[in-house]
Design a protein around this motif. Structure first.
Motif, PDB file in Angstrom:
ATOM      1  N   PHE A   1       0.830  -1.198   0.000  1.00 33.93           N
ATOM      2  CA  PHE A   1       0.000   0.000   0.000  1.00 33.93           C
ATOM      3  C   PHE A   1       0.871   1.257   0.000  1.00 33.93           C
ATOM      4  CE2 PHE A   1      -2.400   3.282   2.305  1.00 33.93           C
ATOM      5  CZ  PHE A   1      -3.498   3.384   1.479  1.00 33.93           C
ATOM      6  N   VAL A   2       1.903   1.263   0.838  1.00 34.92           N
ATOM      7  CA  VAL A   2       2.811   2.419   0.898  1.00 34.92           C
ATOM      8  C   VAL A   2       3.589   2.543  -0.402  1.00 34.92           C
ATOM      9  CG1 VAL A   2       4.796   3.396   2.115  1.00 34.92           C
ATOM     10  CG2 VAL A   2       2.945   2.344   3.411  1.00 34.92           C
ATOM     11  N   GLU A   3       4.038   1.429  -0.959  1.00 29.75           N
ATOM     12  CA  GLU A   3       4.791   1.453  -2.211  1.00 29.75           C
ATOM     13  C   GLU A   3       3.934   1.951  -3.368  1.00 29.75           C
ATOM     14  OE1 GLU A   3       7.690   1.031  -5.117  1.00 29.75           O
ATOM     15  OE2 GLU A   3       7.854   1.172  -2.966  1.00 29.75           O
ATOM     16  N   LEU A   4       2.674   1.559  -3.407  1.00 30.36           N
ATOM     17  CA  LEU A   4       1.779   2.035  -4.465  1.00 30.36           C
ATOM     18  C   LEU A   4       1.564   3.542  -4.363  1.00 30.36           C
ATOM     19  CD1 LEU A   4       0.030   1.302  -6.872  1.00 30.36           C
ATOM     20  CD2 LEU A   4      -1.829   0.847  -5.309  1.00 30.36           C
ATOM     21  N   GLY A   5       1.444   4.063  -3.151  1.00 29.20           N
ATOM     22  CA  GLY A   5       1.316   5.508  -2.967  1.00 29.20           C
ATOM     23  C   GLY A   5       2.552   6.252  -3.424  1.00 29.20           C
ATOM     24  N   ARG A   6       3.745   5.704  -3.121  1.00 28.34           N
ATOM     25  CA  ARG A   6       4.997   6.319  -3.554  1.00 28.34           C
ATOM     26  C   ARG A   6       5.100   6.307  -5.070  1.00 28.34           C
ATOM     27  NH1 ARG A   6       9.456   5.310  -5.983  1.00 28.34           N
ATOM     28  NH2 ARG A   6       8.804   3.170  -6.287  1.00 28.34           N
ATOM     29  N   ALA A   7       4.770   5.176  -5.678  1.00 26.66           N
ATOM     30  CA  ALA A   7       4.857   5.063  -7.129  1.00 26.66           C
ATOM     31  C   ALA A   7       3.869   6.004  -7.819  1.00 26.66           C
ATOM     32  CB  ALA A   7       4.601   3.621  -7.560  1.00 26.66           C
ATOM     33  N   GLN A   8       2.692   6.185  -7.236  1.00 29.22           N
ATOM     34  CA  GLN A   8       1.704   7.109  -7.809  1.00 29.22           C
ATOM     35  C   GLN A   8       2.232   8.542  -7.791  1.00 29.22           C
ATOM     36  OE1 GLN A   8      -1.343   6.172  -9.112  1.00 29.22           O
ATOM     37  NE2 GLN A   8      -1.817   8.269  -9.674  1.00 29.22           N
ATOM     38  N   LYS A   9       2.877   8.943  -6.682  1.00 33.05           N
ATOM     39  CA  LYS A   9       3.439  10.297  -6.610  1.00 33.05           C
ATOM     40  C   LYS A   9       4.553  10.492  -7.628  1.00 33.05           C
ATOM     41  CE  LYS A   9       2.375  11.184  -1.799  1.00 33.05           C
ATOM     42  NZ  LYS A   9       2.922  11.358  -0.443  1.00 33.05           N
ATOM     43  N   VAL A  10       5.413   9.496  -7.774  1.00 38.69           N
ATOM     44  CA  VAL A  10       6.499   9.577  -8.751  1.00 38.69           C
ATOM     45  C   VAL A  10       5.924   9.638 -10.166  1.00 38.69           C
ATOM     46  CG1 VAL A  10       8.452   8.312  -9.726  1.00 38.69           C
ATOM     47  CG2 VAL A  10       8.192   8.467  -7.258  1.00 38.69           C
ATOM     48  N   ALA A  11       4.885   8.862 -10.430  1.00 32.98           N
ATOM     49  CA  ALA A  11       4.260   8.864 -11.756  1.00 32.98           C
ATOM     50  C   ALA A  11       3.632  10.217 -12.068  1.00 32.98           C
ATOM     51  CB  ALA A  11       3.213   7.761 -11.846  1.00 32.98           C
ATOM     52  N   GLU A  12       3.025  10.858 -11.078  1.00 34.86           N
ATOM     53  CA  GLU A  12       2.439  12.179 -11.311  1.00 34.86           C
ATOM     54  C   GLU A  12       3.513  13.216 -11.594  1.00 34.86           C
ATOM     55  OE1 GLU A  12       0.017  12.729  -7.870  1.00 34.86           O
ATOM     56  OE2 GLU A  12      -1.553  11.381  -8.612  1.00 34.86           O
ATOM     57  N   GLU A  13       4.669  13.099 -10.924  1.00 32.26           N
ATOM     58  CA  GLU A  13       5.785  14.007 -11.218  1.00 32.26           C
ATOM     59  C   GLU A  13       6.314  13.769 -12.630  1.00 32.26           C
ATOM     60  OE1 GLU A  13       8.769  13.528  -8.239  1.00 32.26           O
ATOM     61  OE2 GLU A  13       7.435  14.171  -6.625  1.00 32.26           O
TER      62      GLU A  13
END
Length: 109
Positions: free
Chosen positions: A86-98
């Motif tokens: 769950f934490v990794e998916l949130g991190r990856a989503q933020k990186v993808a938005e950047e």
């Protein structure tokens, strides 16, 4: 992990392995790019494997030092795996938005 970016509706969403490369919202063409897996992603995979091993040991009635506590250890590792992912998916989503905002940062697939 792969993400889709739709230039029309400006949305970033995770790409499912079975889905097409079209935007889920508007159906238009979207850009696919990858986000590298972080340490928590690998930790989630490791805890999932450990939980599978513990479940297998329990099912074959293998005698471990944990005794009947192996069930609780299994549940703990499954819970840890969900939390890490769950934490990794949130991190990856933020990186993808950047990456979606800056086209020079995103590697194409």
């Amino acid at each position: 992990m792969q993400f889709l970016y739709c230039p029309d509706c400006k949305q970033v969403q995770p790409r499912r392995w079975y889905a097409s490369k079209r935007c889920v919202s508007c159906g238009g063409e979207s850009i696919t790019f990858k986000v590298r897996t972080g340490a928590l992603g690998y930790l989630a995979a490791a805890t999932s494997i450990i939980s599978l091993i513990l479940a297998g040991l329990y099912l074959v009635n293998y005698d471990t030092p944990l005794g009947d506590g192996i069930v609780y250890a299994f549940l703990l590792f499954v819970l840890l795996s969900f939390i890490f992912m769950f934490v990794e998916l949130g991190r990856a989503q933020k990186v993808a938005e950047e990456m979606a905002r800056d086209p020079l940062k995103r590697p194409r697939v």
